[in-house]
Motif scaffolding. Structure first.
Motif, PDB file in Angstrom:
ATOM      1  N   ARG A  19      58.159  25.063  23.592  1.00  0.00           N
ATOM      2  CA  ARG A  19      57.389  26.222  24.063  1.00  0.00           C
ATOM      3  C   ARG A  19      56.580  25.792  25.289  1.00  0.00           C
ATOM      4  O   ARG A  19      55.713  24.933  25.193  1.00  0.00           O
ATOM      5  CB  ARG A  19      56.457  26.755  22.965  1.00  0.00           C
ATOM      6  CG  ARG A  19      57.182  27.170  21.703  1.00  0.00           C
ATOM      7  CD  ARG A  19      56.229  27.854  20.728  1.00  0.00           C
ATOM      8  NE  ARG A  19      55.006  27.091  20.515  1.00  0.00           N
ATOM      9  CZ  ARG A  19      54.898  26.064  19.670  1.00  0.00           C
ATOM     10  NH1 ARG A  19      55.955  25.652  18.971  1.00  0.00           N
ATOM     11  NH2 ARG A  19      53.746  25.426  19.524  1.00  0.00           N
ATOM     12  N   ILE A  20      56.857  26.417  26.424  1.00  0.00           N
ATOM     13  CA  ILE A  20      56.255  26.018  27.697  1.00  0.00           C
ATOM     14  C   ILE A  20      55.480  27.202  28.260  1.00  0.00           C
ATOM     15  O   ILE A  20      56.044  28.251  28.548  1.00  0.00           O
ATOM     16  CB  ILE A  20      57.329  25.540  28.683  1.00  0.00           C
ATOM     17  CG1 ILE A  20      58.062  24.329  28.086  1.00  0.00           C
ATOM     18  CG2 ILE A  20      56.724  25.186  30.030  1.00  0.00           C
ATOM     19  CD1 ILE A  20      59.307  23.958  28.823  1.00  0.00           C
ATOM     20  N   GLY A  21      54.179  27.007  28.412  1.00  0.00           N
ATOM     21  CA  GLY A  21      53.320  28.088  28.880  1.00  0.00           C
ATOM     22  C   GLY A  21      53.194  28.188  30.383  1.00  0.00           C
ATOM     23  O   GLY A  21      52.648  29.164  30.901  1.00  0.00           O
ATOM     24  N   ALA A  36      56.532  14.821  41.358  1.00  0.00           N
ATOM     25  CA  ALA A  36      56.802  15.270  39.989  1.00  0.00           C
ATOM     26  C   ALA A  36      56.546  16.763  39.861  1.00  0.00           C
ATOM     27  O   ALA A  36      55.926  17.401  40.723  1.00  0.00           O
ATOM     28  CB  ALA A  36      55.915  14.507  39.003  1.00  0.00           C
ATOM     29  N   CYS A  37      57.033  17.316  38.768  1.00  0.00           N
ATOM     30  CA  CYS A  37      56.623  18.642  38.334  1.00  0.00           C
ATOM     31  C   CYS A  37      55.934  18.486  36.980  1.00  0.00           C
ATOM     32  O   CYS A  37      56.073  17.449  36.312  1.00  0.00           O
ATOM     33  CB  CYS A  37      57.808  19.602  38.241  1.00  0.00           C
ATOM     34  SG  CYS A  37      58.958  19.229  36.902  1.00  0.00           S
ATOM     35  N   VAL A  38      55.184  19.493  36.574  1.00  0.00           N
ATOM     36  CA  VAL A  38      54.462  19.447  35.302  1.00  0.00           C
ATOM     37  C   VAL A  38      54.873  20.633  34.438  1.00  0.00           C
ATOM     38  O   VAL A  38      54.853  21.782  34.893  1.00  0.00           O
ATOM     39  CB  VAL A  38      52.932  19.483  35.513  1.00  0.00           C
ATOM     40  CG1 VAL A  38      52.213  19.391  34.170  1.00  0.00           C
ATOM     41  CG2 VAL A  38      52.482  18.350  36.425  1.00  0.00           C
ATOM     42  N   LEU A  39      55.256  20.336  33.201  1.00  0.00           N
ATOM     43  CA  LEU A  39      55.531  21.363  32.205  1.00  0.00           C
ATOM     44  C   LEU A  39      54.326  21.443  31.281  1.00  0.00           C
ATOM     45  O   LEU A  39      53.970  20.467  30.619  1.00  0.00           O
ATOM     46  CB  LEU A  39      56.787  21.012  31.398  1.00  0.00           C
ATOM     47  CG  LEU A  39      58.056  20.700  32.201  1.00  0.00           C
ATOM     48  CD1 LEU A  39      59.214  20.410  31.244  1.00  0.00           C
ATOM     49  CD2 LEU A  39      58.397  21.828  33.148  1.00  0.00           C
ATOM     50  N   PHE A  40      53.686  22.605  31.242  1.00  0.00           N
ATOM     51  CA  PHE A  40      52.497  22.800  30.406  1.00  0.00           C
ATOM     52  C   PHE A  40      52.934  23.352  29.049  1.00  0.00           C
ATOM     53  O   PHE A  40      53.281  24.530  28.926  1.00  0.00           O
ATOM     54  CB  PHE A  40      51.514  23.744  31.085  1.00  0.00           C
ATOM     55  CG  PHE A  40      50.905  23.170  32.339  1.00  0.00           C
ATOM     56  CD1 PHE A  40      49.829  22.293  32.269  1.00  0.00           C
ATOM     57  CD2 PHE A  40      51.426  23.484  33.586  1.00  0.00           C
ATOM     58  CE1 PHE A  40      49.277  21.758  33.417  1.00  0.00           C
ATOM     59  CE2 PHE A  40      50.881  22.951  34.742  1.00  0.00           C
ATOM     60  CZ  PHE A  40      49.802  22.083  34.658  1.00  0.00           C
ATOM     61  N   CYS A  41      52.933  22.485  28.053  1.00  0.00           N
ATOM     62  CA  CYS A  41      53.404  22.869  26.730  1.00  0.00           C
ATOM     63  C   CYS A  41      52.343  23.680  25.991  1.00  0.00           C
ATOM     64  O   CYS A  41      51.145  23.400  26.085  1.00  0.00           O
ATOM     65  CB  CYS A  41      53.775  21.621  25.930  1.00  0.00           C
ATOM     66  SG  CYS A  41      55.126  20.688  26.694  1.00  0.00           S
ATOM     67  N   SER A  87      52.737  18.114  29.788  1.00  0.00           N
ATOM     68  CA  SER A  87      51.299  18.214  29.610  1.00  0.00           C
ATOM     69  C   SER A  87      51.004  19.347  28.640  1.00  0.00           C
ATOM     70  O   SER A  87      51.872  19.775  27.887  1.00  0.00           O
ATOM     71  CB  SER A  87      50.629  18.424  30.981  1.00  0.00           C
ATOM     72  OG  SER A  87      49.228  18.361  30.891  1.00  0.00           O
ATOM     73  N   GLY A  88      49.776  19.816  28.613  1.00  0.00           N
ATOM     74  CA  GLY A  88      49.445  20.854  27.647  1.00  0.00           C
ATOM     75  C   GLY A  88      48.203  21.615  28.026  1.00  0.00           C
ATOM     76  O   GLY A  88      47.787  21.585  29.184  1.00  0.00           O
ATOM     77  N   GLY A  89      47.590  22.177  26.946  1.00  0.00           N
ATOM     78  CA  GLY A  89      47.861  22.037  25.528  1.00  0.00           C
ATOM     79  C   GLY A  89      47.997  20.574  25.096  1.00  0.00           C
ATOM     80  O   GLY A  89      47.461  19.677  25.688  1.00  0.00           O
TER      81      GLY A  89
END
Length: 245
Positions: A19-21, A36-41, A87-89
């Motif tokens: 689940r990626i916000g 880089a890119c960042v995936l915010f979970c 990342s997050g979360g």
């Protein structure tokens, strides 16, 4: 619940998509010396008062990215980006994270992780897939709950730190400081304890008052004695950085 039913639920969870916000398509700051890119979970079990991504705390978000859409984006960036940061979360709360990391490796990217190690066992499973970790040390172990609002969070945070230091994975430890929550004396003790454990790379991130979970915190002026603390940390650690969140 029977063991067979429990096993079935675990298998289902491990095959659920990540689940990626949100997604940041390009950064030079979130993985050292890499594009880089960042995936915010999506989802977090703690409620840090200075949290600047409160929209990611809930388990489900209003505008999630599908995993297939993320993969499509990454396939278009092969040869352009060097790393993908989860990342997050708190990304490690999702059982799908290790498999997602392996898929990112298959596409030719390095894998970074931003985490506070909320659940050490889950953190350890994700750690095995990481090339680099930015680890959030919230406070001294005995004072962490004052930041997170969750009993026992200090033990989890520091146990995961031990796993990280034992793993050999490249890392940076960082502590976000809001001066209403963490004074110079506590921050100094925290730095000294980290150095005693063997931490060599440490960053202090100064919280900004915009979009914090606890809107009552407001802005906090930097104490005058902090000016003496930064040179001390530069001597204490192999690498020390002071930055805004």
């Amino acid at each position: 619940m029977s063991s067979s039913c429990s096993s079935s639920l675990q298998r289902h969870a491990s095959h659920s998509p990540l689940r990626i916000g949100g997604l940041q398509p390009l950064t030079t700051l979130d993985y050292p010396d890499h594009l880089a890119c960042v995936l915010f979970c999506q989802g977090c079990a703690w409620r840090c008062r200075y949290c600047h991504n409160p929209e990611l705390i809930r388990r489900r978000g209003p505008s999630e990215w599908s995993w297939n859409k993320v993969l499509g984006f990454l396939q278009q960036r092969q040869g352009l980006l060097q790393a993908v940061v989860f990342s997050g979360g708190e990304a490690t709360l999702q059982p799908a994270l290790p498999a997602a990391m392996r898929r990112v490796h298959e596409l030719g990217f390095k894998v970074g992780l931003h985490s506070a190690g909320i659940k050490p066992a889950s953190f350890g499973r994700a750690l095995a897939q990481c090339d680099w970790v930015g680890f959030d040390v919230k406070a001294l172990e005995e004072e962490t709950a004052l930041i997170t609002g969750v009993s026992g969070s200090g033990q989890a945070n520091w146990r995961s730190l031990e796993l990280l230091l034992d793993s050999g994975v490249a890392y940076e430890c960082r502590t976000t400081v809001h001066w209403h929550l963490l004074d110079c004396q506590r921050l100094q003790r925290l730095g000294e304890r980290l150095a005693t454990l063997g931490v060599r790379h440490f960053a202090v991130q100064l919280a900004r008052p915009q979009q914090m979970l606890d809107s009552q915190l407001g802005a906090a002026p930097t104490p005058a004695e902090a000016g003496q603390l930064w040179p001390y940390f530069e001597q204490l650690f192999e690498r020390f950085e002071l930055r805004a969140v």
